[in-house]
Design an enzyme around this catalytic site. Structure first.
Site, PDB file in Angstrom:
ATOM      1  N   CYS A  65     -12.773  78.822  28.874  1.00 37.74           N
ATOM      2  CA  CYS A  65     -11.376  78.595  29.264  1.00 37.74           C
ATOM      3  C   CYS A  65     -10.679  77.988  28.055  1.00 37.74           C
ATOM      4  O   CYS A  65     -11.193  78.109  26.933  1.00 37.74           O
ATOM      5  CB  CYS A  65     -11.282  77.730  30.521  1.00 37.74           C
ATOM      6  SG  CYS A  65     -12.011  76.090  30.391  1.00 37.74           S
ATOM      7  N   THR A  67     -10.341  74.888  27.103  1.00 37.94           N
ATOM      8  CA  THR A  67     -11.129  73.810  26.506  1.00 37.94           C
ATOM      9  C   THR A  67     -12.628  73.908  26.782  1.00 37.94           C
ATOM     10  O   THR A  67     -13.414  73.225  26.129  1.00 37.94           O
ATOM     11  CB  THR A  67     -10.674  72.461  27.110  1.00 37.94           C
ATOM     12  OG1 THR A  67     -10.821  72.567  28.533  1.00 37.94           O
ATOM     13  CG2 THR A  67      -9.229  72.156  26.760  1.00 37.94           C
ATOM     14  N   GLY A  68     -13.004  74.652  27.796  1.00 39.41           N
ATOM     15  CA  GLY A  68     -14.392  74.683  28.273  1.00 39.41           C
ATOM     16  C   GLY A  68     -14.611  73.668  29.381  1.00 39.41           C
ATOM     17  O   GLY A  68     -15.579  73.744  30.143  1.00 39.41           O
ATOM     18  N   ASN A  99     -32.065  69.018  28.697  1.00 39.35           N
ATOM     19  CA  ASN A  99     -31.435  69.232  30.008  1.00 39.35           C
ATOM     20  C   ASN A  99     -31.622  70.650  30.543  1.00 39.35           C
ATOM     21  O   ASN A  99     -31.182  70.951  31.648  1.00 39.35           O
ATOM     22  CB  ASN A  99     -29.931  68.930  29.948  1.00 39.35           C
ATOM     23  CG  ASN A  99     -29.599  67.667  29.192  1.00 39.35           C
ATOM     24  OD1 ASN A  99     -29.071  67.699  28.082  1.00 39.35           O
ATOM     25  ND2 ASN A  99     -29.938  66.528  29.766  1.00 39.35           N
ATOM     26  N   ARG A 133     -40.965  64.248  31.578  1.00 34.14           N
ATOM     27  CA  ARG A 133     -39.857  63.329  31.904  1.00 34.14           C
ATOM     28  C   ARG A 133     -38.534  64.084  32.051  1.00 34.14           C
ATOM     29  O   ARG A 133     -37.680  63.736  32.868  1.00 34.14           O
ATOM     30  CB  ARG A 133     -39.750  62.212  30.859  1.00 34.14           C
ATOM     31  CG  ARG A 133     -39.317  62.624  29.485  1.00 34.14           C
ATOM     32  CD  ARG A 133     -39.168  61.409  28.557  1.00 34.14           C
ATOM     33  NE  ARG A 133     -38.653  61.752  27.248  1.00 34.14           N
ATOM     34  CZ  ARG A 133     -39.371  62.278  26.265  1.00 34.14           C
ATOM     35  NH1 ARG A 133     -40.655  62.529  26.444  1.00 34.14           N
ATOM     36  NH2 ARG A 133     -38.811  62.553  25.090  1.00 34.14           N
TER      37      ARG A 133
HETATM   38  C1  RB5 Z   1      -5.356  76.990  31.437  1.00 38.22           C
HETATM   39  O1  RB5 Z   1      -4.079  76.785  30.908  1.00 38.22           O
HETATM   40  C2  RB5 Z   1      -6.272  75.827  31.079  1.00 38.22           C
HETATM   41  O2  RB5 Z   1      -5.951  74.714  31.836  1.00 38.22           O
HETATM   42  C3  RB5 Z   1      -7.706  76.221  31.283  1.00 38.22           C
HETATM   43  O3  RB5 Z   1      -8.000  77.327  30.510  1.00 38.22           O
HETATM   44  C4  RB5 Z   1      -8.771  75.203  30.931  1.00 38.22           C
HETATM   45  O4  RB5 Z   1      -8.602  74.718  29.623  1.00 38.22           O
HETATM   46  C5  RB5 Z   1      -9.055  74.146  31.889  1.00 38.22           C
HETATM   47  O5  RB5 Z   1      -9.956  73.309  31.710  1.00 38.22           O
END
Ligand code: RB5
Length: 148
Positions: A65, A67-68, A99, A133
């Site tokens: 997305c 930012t991820g 993880n 662990r």
């Molecule tokens: C979309 O604008 C943006 O909010 C989405 O891609 C994402 O970064 C959300 O975490």
């Protein structure tokens, strides 16, 4: 190993690039959308990919997305998913080693392809250590969440 891919509109362009990269590396993948830059809601793709990753043994996911972050928050609601949003190679590597992360969240906006390509390679190629662990800690987490 098969990679299940998903993105919202902000991750669409990077997803298309990741597909070409996986193709070149001979890594199998499946694209669950989105298929254009038209505005979408990232949880819809996060849940689709997360459920498939849990059900299809041996598969892993990449979610993109802006930012991820949103993708990873949503994906981690599904039982059995361990998703990480990494922007550096060390955390990507240790997320696999310790993880056993099965989903990588990537930043589609303002990201350098060179860095992203290395990050994907580190994450794909690092095995889980399998240490007792780490297994114990993972089992404690995997009991939580909503079943796929
Ligand atoms: C979309 O604008 C943006 O909010 C989405 O891609 C994402 O970064 C959300 O975490």
């Amino acid at each position: 190993m098969k990679i299940i891919l998903g993105a919202d509109h902000a991750g669409f362009a990077l997803k298309e690039r990741v597909k070409k990269y996986l193709d070149r590396k001979g890594i199998a993948f499946e694209d669950l959308g989105t298929h254009s830059k038209k505005s979408t809601d990232y949880p819809d793709y996060a849940f689709k990919v997360a459920k498939k990753v849990v059900r299809a043994k041996g598969s892993r996911g990449i979610l993109i997305c802006g930012t991820g972050t949103g993708m990873v928050i949503a994906a981690n609601k599904i039982k059995g998913v361990r998703a990480v949003a990494s922007t550096d190679n060390y955390s990507a590597k240790m997320s696999r080693n310790d993880n056993d992360t099965n989903i990588l969240g990537l930043r589609g906006r303002f990201s350098s392809w060179e860095k992203t390509r290395k990050l994907i390679s580190v994450w794909i190629n690092t095995p889980f250590s399998g240490k007792k662990r780490h297994k114990r800690r993972i089992n404690k987490m995997d009991r939580r969440g909503t079943s796929a």
